[in-house]
Motif scaffolding. Structure first.
Motif, mmCIF file in Angstrom:
data_model
loop_
_atom_site.group_PDB
_atom_site.id
_atom_site.type_symbol
_atom_site.label_atom_id
_atom_site.label_comp_id
_atom_site.label_asym_id
_atom_site.label_seq_id
_atom_site.Cartn_x
_atom_site.Cartn_y
_atom_site.Cartn_z
ATOM 1 N N PRO A 35 0.820 -1.221 0.000
ATOM 2 C CA PRO A 35 0.000 0.000 0.000
ATOM 3 C C PRO A 35 0.849 1.264 0.000
ATOM 4 O O PRO A 35 1.835 1.377 0.737
ATOM 5 N N THR A 36 0.493 2.207 -0.857
ATOM 6 C CA THR A 36 1.205 3.479 -0.981
ATOM 7 C C THR A 36 0.251 4.530 -1.521
ATOM 8 O O THR A 36 -0.749 4.195 -2.168
ATOM 9 N N THR A 37 0.556 5.781 -1.263
ATOM 10 C CA THR A 37 -0.268 6.876 -1.789
ATOM 11 C C THR A 37 0.428 7.602 -2.935
ATOM 12 O O THR A 37 -0.102 8.574 -3.466
ATOM 13 N N SER A 38 1.593 7.111 -3.337
ATOM 14 C CA SER A 38 2.328 7.761 -4.418
ATOM 15 C C SER A 38 1.523 7.726 -5.707
ATOM 16 O O SER A 38 0.918 6.711 -6.055
ATOM 17 N N ALA A 39 1.520 8.850 -6.436
ATOM 18 C CA ALA A 39 0.809 8.931 -7.715
ATOM 19 C C ALA A 39 1.777 9.056 -8.886
ATOM 20 O O ALA A 39 1.392 9.481 -9.965
ATOM 21 N N ARG A 40 3.038 8.690 -8.638
ATOM 22 C CA ARG A 40 4.044 8.752 -9.692
ATOM 23 C C ARG A 40 4.572 7.355 -9.992
ATOM 24 O O ARG A 40 4.543 6.460 -9.150
ATOM 25 N N MET A 41 5.033 7.164 -11.195
ATOM 26 C CA MET A 41 5.675 5.908 -11.595
ATOM 27 C C MET A 41 7.091 5.937 -11.028
ATOM 28 O O MET A 41 8.076 6.200 -11.726
ATOM 29 N N ASP A 42 7.169 5.671 -9.724
ATOM 30 C CA ASP A 42 8.442 5.750 -9.019
ATOM 31 C C ASP A 42 9.065 4.360 -8.922
ATOM 32 O O ASP A 42 8.557 3.376 -9.465
ATOM 33 N N ALA A 43 10.178 4.279 -8.197
ATOM 34 C CA ALA A 43 10.923 3.017 -8.138
ATOM 35 C C ALA A 43 10.095 1.851 -7.592
ATOM 36 O O ALA A 43 10.120 0.754 -8.166
ATOM 37 N N PRO A 44 9.346 2.032 -6.466
ATOM 38 C CA PRO A 44 8.542 0.896 -5.982
ATOM 39 C C PRO A 44 7.488 0.438 -6.994
ATOM 40 O O PRO A 44 7.253 -0.766 -7.140
ATOM 41 N N LEU A 45 6.872 1.394 -7.699
ATOM 42 C CA LEU A 45 5.842 1.011 -8.669
ATOM 43 C C LEU A 45 6.474 0.313 -9.876
ATOM 44 O O LEU A 45 5.926 -0.662 -10.396
ATOM 45 N N ILE A 46 7.627 0.795 -10.313
ATOM 46 C CA ILE A 46 8.334 0.139 -11.423
ATOM 47 C C ILE A 46 8.709 -1.290 -11.026
ATOM 48 O O ILE A 46 8.550 -2.236 -11.810
ATOM 49 N N ALA A 47 9.207 -1.455 -9.782
ATOM 50 C CA ALA A 47 9.569 -2.795 -9.303
ATOM 51 C C ALA A 47 8.353 -3.706 -9.275
ATOM 52 O O ALA A 47 8.442 -4.901 -9.612
ATOM 53 N N ALA A 48 7.199 -3.157 -8.881
ATOM 54 C CA ALA A 48 5.967 -3.961 -8.850
ATOM 55 C C ALA A 48 5.547 -4.370 -10.256
ATOM 56 O O ALA A 48 5.095 -5.502 -10.470
ATOM 57 N N VAL A 49 5.692 -3.468 -11.220
ATOM 58 C CA VAL A 49 5.370 -3.795 -12.611
ATOM 59 C C VAL A 49 6.299 -4.902 -13.108
ATOM 60 O O VAL A 49 5.861 -5.861 -13.771
ATOM 61 N N ARG A 50 7.568 -4.782 -12.791
ATOM 62 C CA ARG A 50 8.532 -5.805 -13.210
ATOM 63 C C ARG A 50 8.189 -7.163 -12.589
ATOM 64 O O ARG A 50 8.273 -8.206 -13.258
ATOM 65 N N ALA A 51 7.812 -7.157 -11.310
ATOM 66 C CA ALA A 51 7.432 -8.416 -10.651
ATOM 67 C C ALA A 51 6.190 -9.014 -11.310
ATOM 68 O O ALA A 51 6.101 -10.227 -11.531
ATOM 69 N N PHE A 52 5.228 -8.145 -11.628
ATOM 70 C CA PHE A 52 4.022 -8.616 -12.301
ATOM 71 C C PHE A 52 4.368 -9.208 -13.663
ATOM 72 O O PHE A 52 3.860 -10.274 -14.052
ATOM 73 N N GLN A 53 5.241 -8.525 -14.405
ATOM 74 C CA GLN A 53 5.639 -9.026 -15.719
ATOM 75 C C GLN A 53 6.318 -10.383 -15.598
ATOM 76 O O GLN A 53 6.054 -11.293 -16.399
ATOM 77 N N ALA A 54 7.161 -10.542 -14.596
ATOM 78 C CA ALA A 54 7.879 -11.810 -14.420
ATOM 79 C C ALA A 54 6.911 -12.953 -14.137
ATOM 80 O O ALA A 54 7.060 -14.050 -14.684
ATOM 81 N N ARG A 55 5.923 -12.714 -13.300
ATOM 82 C CA ARG A 55 5.026 -13.822 -12.954
ATOM 83 C C ARG A 55 3.907 -14.015 -13.981
ATOM 84 O O ARG A 55 3.043 -14.876 -13.803
#
Length: 539
Positions: A234-254
């Motif tokens: 959970p986060t309130t960030s509204a930018r494509m920042d490092a944690p969100l990029i990492a989450a996208v990468r994890a989603f892509q991997a799985r």
């Protein structure tokens, strides 16, 4: 049966365990009574002509299995009714067994004939459930012709005999596949159903590219969806920042996607798949796991077509993995699903061109230019080379062409420098390839049906390690001769070609892959016709 109806069913079931005043209690004959009671006579009549049930009941002297007032009968029927009520946890249709109707009929049965009919009906329900949960609801080859799997069906009489000798609840629990994968898929089914009950994963991600540094409504939708899926804390960030990029990468991997941290059309399409779609994939995977509910081999090779991978499994642990290329999507090139046993490998193999390729691809080329595909020899029925100059290719069509074609060992050979053989009627095997660039693709369905390996030498070393002190040296010495060499495996290795769009990895995380041949869609439709349903929240 919906979750909300289970308390009512449990109440009905509790009534059946009370020994006093049971409507379905019956008096079996004692030593001083007639040898054959009206009930046993009724059972004998109820199973007459039923070759699947009569022997089992005859062996018991036509005594009842489920409808008595004794402790053993009570334990059996309540264990069965409880298992039937929980069939949905296995992705099976509770309506197919209708435990509530069985309870009502049991309560209403008064006469010996009615009780006998109910005993036989309970046995039929038991055998139906046992087969479904053990080896699947569907016959795979009837649903998808290219699933050439021999399902390990159990003998009904042996199943019933085993049940009668065992603790009922424990026996019923042990019917389902005992693999870690099946247990994880059951948990995934429950989690996805809870997500669906809660309304799903929220709004879809808008159709726009999202990359590092972006902000705005599309990023918020992406963030919220990844949080709901469990890929992002959970986060309130509204930018494509490092944690969100990492989450996208994890989603892509799985999800078997190219891992770049950018949300393009392919990643967005997978992000926007609903919880219901994912639940369908898991239910199909559970059915597929039941089709392979058998001993797979202490060491075996597992090729998951949708994952474009081939792995070696030793004692339940993955010890080697490589990328693969599978058959193209055209119906006549798709790789079938089956299991067989790898017996040998061939180093520096010749390629004996399949007839379908000879007449479908090469003959048209040879009609235009007799020197086409010059790397391949044309041979007669005895395997002797025939000079191209002596053949009038224009005289022949697909049926009349009398020649075969063979490519000798070489670096450019279509099979590469090694092939792995598990002789089968489909002429499918694993092999090397000179077309290495294809392994960099996200989707890798390009072959004529066989499975190409990205790391065939290393695959060979891993197999040979079981019988050679220096597997790499052994392999390289044969390779250096540039002559064809057959190497027998001292311990043949089972090979399983499977197709899973939903599966778990070594850490137990749920993975998804695209339905490249659209087989799982066909299987889901068949499961739905058989009564499998996904409960949806009330609108």
């Amino acid at each position: 049966m919906s979750l909300s109806s289970r308390p009512r069913f449990a109440t009905l079931l509790r009534g059946l365990v009370l020994p006093a005043g049971l409507a379905l209690s019956l008096s079996l004959p004692t030593a001083g009574q007639a040898q054959v009671s009206p009930f046993r006579q009724a059972v004998a009549e109820a199973v007459a002509g039923r070759g699947d049930l009569a022997p089992s009941y005859r062996a018991r002297g036509f005594a009842g299995i489920w409808t008595g007032a004794d402790a053993a009968a009570i334990a059996r029927r309540n264990a069965l009714l409880s298992a039937l009520s929980r069939a949905g946890a296995h992705g099976l249709p509770v309506s197919r067994y209708d435990p509530e109707a069985l309870v009502a009929k049991l309560r209403a049965a008064r006469s010996p004939e009615e009780r006998a009919e109910m005993d036989v009906e309970m046995t039929r329900a038991f055998l139906r459930y046992a087969r479904d949960v053990q080896t699947g609801l569907l016959e795979p080859g009837r649903v998808v012709e290219l699933i050439r799997r021999e399902v390990p069906l159990r003998d009904p009489a042996e199943t019933l005999a085993g049940f009668l000798e065992a603790e009922p609840a424990a026996f019923l629990r042990a019917l389902a596949p005992g693999t870690l994968e099946y247990g994880r898929l059951m948990r995934a089914r429950a989690e996805l159903q809870r997500a669906l009950d809660a309304g799903g994963w929220g709004p879809r991600v808008p159709e726009t590219k999202i990359a590092a540094g972006d902000s705005g409504p599309a990023v918020v939708a992406l963030r919220d969806r990844l949080i709901a899926m469990g890929d992002l804390a959970p986060t309130t960030s509204a930018r494509m920042d490092a944690p969100l990029i990492a989450a996208v990468r994890a989603f892509q991997a799985r999800n078997g996607l190219a891992v770049d941290g950018v949300v393009g059309p392919g990643t967005r399409a997978e992000l926007n798949r609903s919880a219901e779609e994912r639940l369908q994939s898991v239910l199909v995977a559970m059915e597929r796991e039941r089709w392979t509910n058998m001993e797979r081999g202490q060491r075996h090779v597992l090729v998951n077509l949708t994952d474009f991978s081939a792995t070696i499994i030793d004692d339940g642990q993955e010890t080697f993995r490589t990328r693969s290329v599978i058959g193209a999507e055209a119906s006549d090139r798709q790789t079938p699903e089956f299991s067989d046993v790898m017996e040998h490998m061939v180093i520096n193999p010749s390629w004996y061109v399949p007839r379908s390729i000879v007449v479908g691809e090469y003959l048209p080329q040879l009609k235009r230019n007799r020197n086409a595909a010059s790397q391949i020899l044309i041979t007669d029925r005895s395997g002797r080379e025939v000079p191209r100059s002596s053949i009038d290719f224009s005289r022949y069509d697909e049926r009349s062409f009398p020649y075969s074609m063979r490519q000798p060992p070489s670096n450019s050979n279509a099979l590469g420098l090694v092939k792995f053989m598990f002789p089968n009627r489909y002429n499918i095997y694993l092999h090397d390839t000179p077309a290495k660039s294809l392994f960099g693709r996200e989707s890798r369905a390009f072959s004529h049906g066989c499975v190409r390996l990205n790391d065939p030498f290393e695959f060979a070393y891993a197999l040979l390690a079981a019988q050679e002190d220096d597997p790499e040296g052994f392999f390289r010495s044969r390779l250096a001769t540039q002559r064809e060499a057959r190497v027998v495996l001292d311990a043949p290795v089972p090979v399983h070609l499977i197709y899973r769009t939903a599966f778990t990895d070594a850490e137990g995380r749920l993975q998804f892959r695209r339905d490249v041949y659209r087989r799982d869609r066909t299987i889901w439709d068949a499961l739905a016709r058989a009564g499998v349903a996904i409960s949806r929240p009330a609108s």
